[in-house]
Design a protein around this motif. Sequence first.
Motif, short mmCIF file in Angstrom:
data_model
loop_
_atom_site.label_atom_id
_atom_site.label_comp_id
_atom_site.label_asym_id
_atom_site.label_seq_id
_atom_site.Cartn_x
_atom_site.Cartn_y
_atom_site.Cartn_z
N VAL B 236 15.93 70.68 24.54
CA VAL B 236 15.61 69.31 24.15
C VAL B 236 16.31 68.33 25.09
O VAL B 236 15.69 67.43 25.65
CB VAL B 236 16.02 69.03 22.69
N PHE B 252 14.18 63.12 23.20
CA PHE B 252 13.09 62.80 22.27
C PHE B 252 12.14 63.98 22.12
O PHE B 252 11.98 64.76 23.05
CB PHE B 252 12.33 61.58 22.77
N PRO B 253 11.47 64.08 20.98
CA PRO B 253 10.49 65.17 20.84
C PRO B 253 9.34 65.01 21.84
O PRO B 253 8.74 66.00 22.24
CB PRO B 253 10.02 65.03 19.39
N ALA B 254 9.06 63.78 22.21
CA ALA B 254 8.04 63.49 23.22
C ALA B 254 8.25 62.05 23.62
O ALA B 254 8.85 61.27 22.88
CB ALA B 254 6.64 63.69 22.67
N SER B 255 7.76 61.69 24.80
CA SER B 255 7.97 60.33 25.29
C SER B 255 6.98 60.06 26.40
O SER B 255 6.45 60.98 27.02
CB SER B 255 9.41 60.19 25.82
#
Lengths: 562, 562
Positions: B236, B252-255
């Motif tokens: 992560v 972040f989990p996604a960005s």
Amino acid sequence: MTIDRKRIRWNGWGWADHEDHLSGNAAVWAWMADVLGLGGLMATPATPLEDIELPPLRLPAATLDALRAIAGADNVRIDDYERAFHARGRSYHDLLILRAGRIDAAPDAIIYPENEAQVVELLRFADEHALAVIPYGGGSSVVGGVNPATGPGQQGVLTLDMTLMNRIRAIDEVSLTATVEPGIYGPDLERQLQERGFTLGHYPQSFEFSTLGGWVAARGAGQQSNRYGKAEKWLVSARLATPAGTWTTEGFPASAAGPALGTLVPGSEGRLGVITEATVKLHRAPAVKDYRGYLFKDFDSGQAAVRALAQSDLPLAMVRLSDEDETRFFQAFSSLGAQKTIGTRIKSAIQSAVLSSKGLGKDFCLMLVGIEGEAEDVAYAAARSRAIIKAHGGFHVGRSPGRKWYEGRFNSPYARDPMMDHGLGVDTLETATRWSNIPTLYKAVRKALLDSMAAEATSPGARGIVMTHISHSYPDGASLYFTFVFPRDLGREVEQWQAIKNAASEAIAAHGGTISHHHGVGTDHAPWLGAEKGEHGMALLRTAAQTVDPKGVMNPGKLFGA
Amino acid sequence: MTIDRKRIRWNGWGWADHEDHLSGNAAVWAWMADVLGLGGLMATPATPLEDIELPPLRLPAATLDALRAIAGADNVRIDDYERAFHARGRSYHDLLILRAGRIDAAPDAIIYPENEAQVVELLRFADEHALAVIPYGGGSSVVGGVNPATGPGQQGVLTLDMTLMNRIRAIDEVSLTATVEPGIYGPDLERQLQERGFTLGHYPQSFEFSTLGGWVAARGAGQQSNRYGKAEKWLVSARLATPAGTWTTEGFPASAAGPALGTLVPGSEGRLGVITEATVKLHRAPAVKDYRGYLFKDFDSGQAAVRALAQSDLPLAMVRLSDEDETRFFQAFSSLGAQKTIGTRIKSAIQSAVLSSKGLGKDFCLMLVGIEGEAEDVAYAAARSRAIIKAHGGFHVGRSPGRKWYEGRFNSPYARDPMMDHGLGVDTLETATRWSNIPTLYKAVRKALLDSMAAEATSPGARGIVMTHISHSYPDGASLYFTFVFPRDLGREVEQWQAIKNAASEAIAAHGGTISHHHGVGTDHAPWLGAEKGEHGMALLRTAAQTVDPKGVMNPGKLFGA
């Protein structure tokens, strides 16, 4: 096959002749005025192009001749429509500028290259002649990603409209990949892939008016990204043109040969090169699509269900959860007949008594779950997901809400233009964070938006509204998408918008969210990038750009600033 | 809890007291001699440490005092065992050097930092005093990743052994992430996670003797990476120490906030900083593990089945397919009672008549499929995968081969030391490519290995053998893992190995493979990195390293060279 630009709105969303269910619906506007605490709405039409004076062209005739020699005379455009069309993206901020006719910066030439060699030559020319180059796909950026900014000493802006480079160059049916030029629009790409039995599965809300290259450059996400992935997941490799020639990123299914440099391309927003080709992962076109609705008594219990689904092994395509305010707004909007979008009249389909027996009061939350794939796998995932949702208090309301959402899934942006005609502001922003932080971030951003809209209110009692949904979920976290509507403060609308945007962005940065989940950085989010990349990270980005573009020709001002 | 280094072999694999089923088994050695076309095998024992002269220490007393002041007197080691232990990784190439006692480079001090502040201070000290710093986890590199090289002008080498930094700092049970120090060994990490009901699921063959930080730095893959992912998938975010202070990658989990700089860390091999903390994705510890064997008539039909599984939506943990030679070798090895590994006696369990009724001749290929997760999901995936495999001509041979492989899954490397005692060379290498290119790459690398081993043969009729398997598969391609055994050319063994290695590496580069799927680059693969990263890519890597480490203190010579 590209799109005739004259058929698209240069200062609004989508097809110029798109059927408008909203403008003439007096009931909707009366209801909106009431919701926003206003006595009535204003008429605030857009300025026609013929009444607008564009900034003067800065390129000498010899330069235009040289550009025509590179790209062909027909592919170099300097007329007002082309310049206005390419002057901005399509954010609320952009539309404020375009509709007011205050276009203070426009490209000095719009060039439509037909192949990579022309792109390289154009970049070399720009490098030698101190011109900025803006790569432009569909132009649907909502963060200022295509604004015609110049760097220090630059005397003009060339916008490279990539939409003539729109061919599928190869499909590897064994490896399930396709190599495609960047300027292909979503519908054109999917039509050709699906004719061969494949899909990329990338369907952002802008799908009809955005291009493959833009999806990659802005690190976008489609509505079904749970199954098909964000751009960084489905991009196998990219070719990029720079003033120093082309480079190609690694194209292996996996590797341990140093860091994956290809991962720098999604999100690079033109600063590491103009994407001239992308190899992307395909799926077999799904045999079955199963979209269903579920209701939850509140956003918290719905969230727990989204998380349980995201942390399961089920191959879901989409899980979308609206909060109470968004669910209520869409219902009201729909019941007024305003829009063929998500607004399905749940209450009319289901007895209120049934809802209350399920513990659902006046307020509740709508969840949509989409599953795509082989029939057998979809059936399994549908049954399992339904059980998981039920265990979390979700109440199945059938396929109708799913189907209606699916049919109208690209239509929401069309609501913005009529709202802007009626003195209203409407914008969206999105972030993502880890699951344990979702409640905190949700509350903080909502509060920042509500407070700043109230502080910017135009009259006593006037207020804004905020609607939120989770649309993309991961094992470790999820995105939050906020839509906010407010009465415009005429005459100082950009300042008003900036104050609200700043408040929301500060709340995101202060509460562990990323400044963007899928819109990108552009110019609008650039001030907050440093907070999440850190000093070393920003230095890495800047030196990477300098390495491939020492003079800063490519998309100056975006991402990390000048 | 770390490992007592005296209990691990400094010049071989694993526990010093590991039970040895191989050395005394005369039947195995007679068979090996026959397979390799040799009249008999030689005795080539390793040189004991007391007979070896290590290179002189280059650090003045004042420097050692300063290091002790930073890290504590007990944590700075300069004794022969520590220096020899840390002088090399554990590749065949390394063992040639170590066993011959030709240790021409060893660290001048081995330092065991206890926290990040000490790491930063040590890097600053090295930066000021022109010393190289080698980050060291378990030391199981097989590509020269921990060799004590110096850069221009550097007068000594500090190896930072990270194994005292081995704490789990936090577990986020909601987001399924853990934040962990880098020096934790695999078993220690998994024990603590599983006590809380979680797993990282990263089980490389080196699991018992490698650390989290090494897995990330070398971009490793565990045997069950289909489910749990390679390091770049489960990482992560990371914290890294550099001479200029620490930096932390996005978590972040996604960005879409610019390129994902965190993706530069997996594969960075120490050149972008010393990893001081990693936040990783967890899974809930699987309730069920289902490992089964299948037989295919040949590698091609087996490959088609692996591909069909990889391109399905089934959440399999592992699909492993051995080619005909590897299947035959393991069977023979096992039937001689040589090793408790994969070598399950398939033919003794199943009637030859049954095999031949399934179209399986003398040669066939073994596939192992592992599924882990919730009982219901595993049952579904087991049934579906079995149907897909059957449709591709695969023949189910039950759980026994799967169980035996699972029990012995970390044991293969123990076979190398006895082989090296018997005049044999044995090495492995791995690559990956897209599915459509797998047959071409497989043939080319096999041929390069066989031809070069024949060219390097020590006597008429002598030859090498090559065994291959697919162990990691993706929708767009797969890895190929080659094990090769050959008679050593005593006296010029490094040259012999280098000739074979070069031939294989050239074949990989010429036929579209990556130079490493999960071993990394180190020094051994560095000459081939440019071919796959390209000129721009190499420049990006170099400038990234210069940005965080202007003087080139960190792991000089690795990845992209000096």
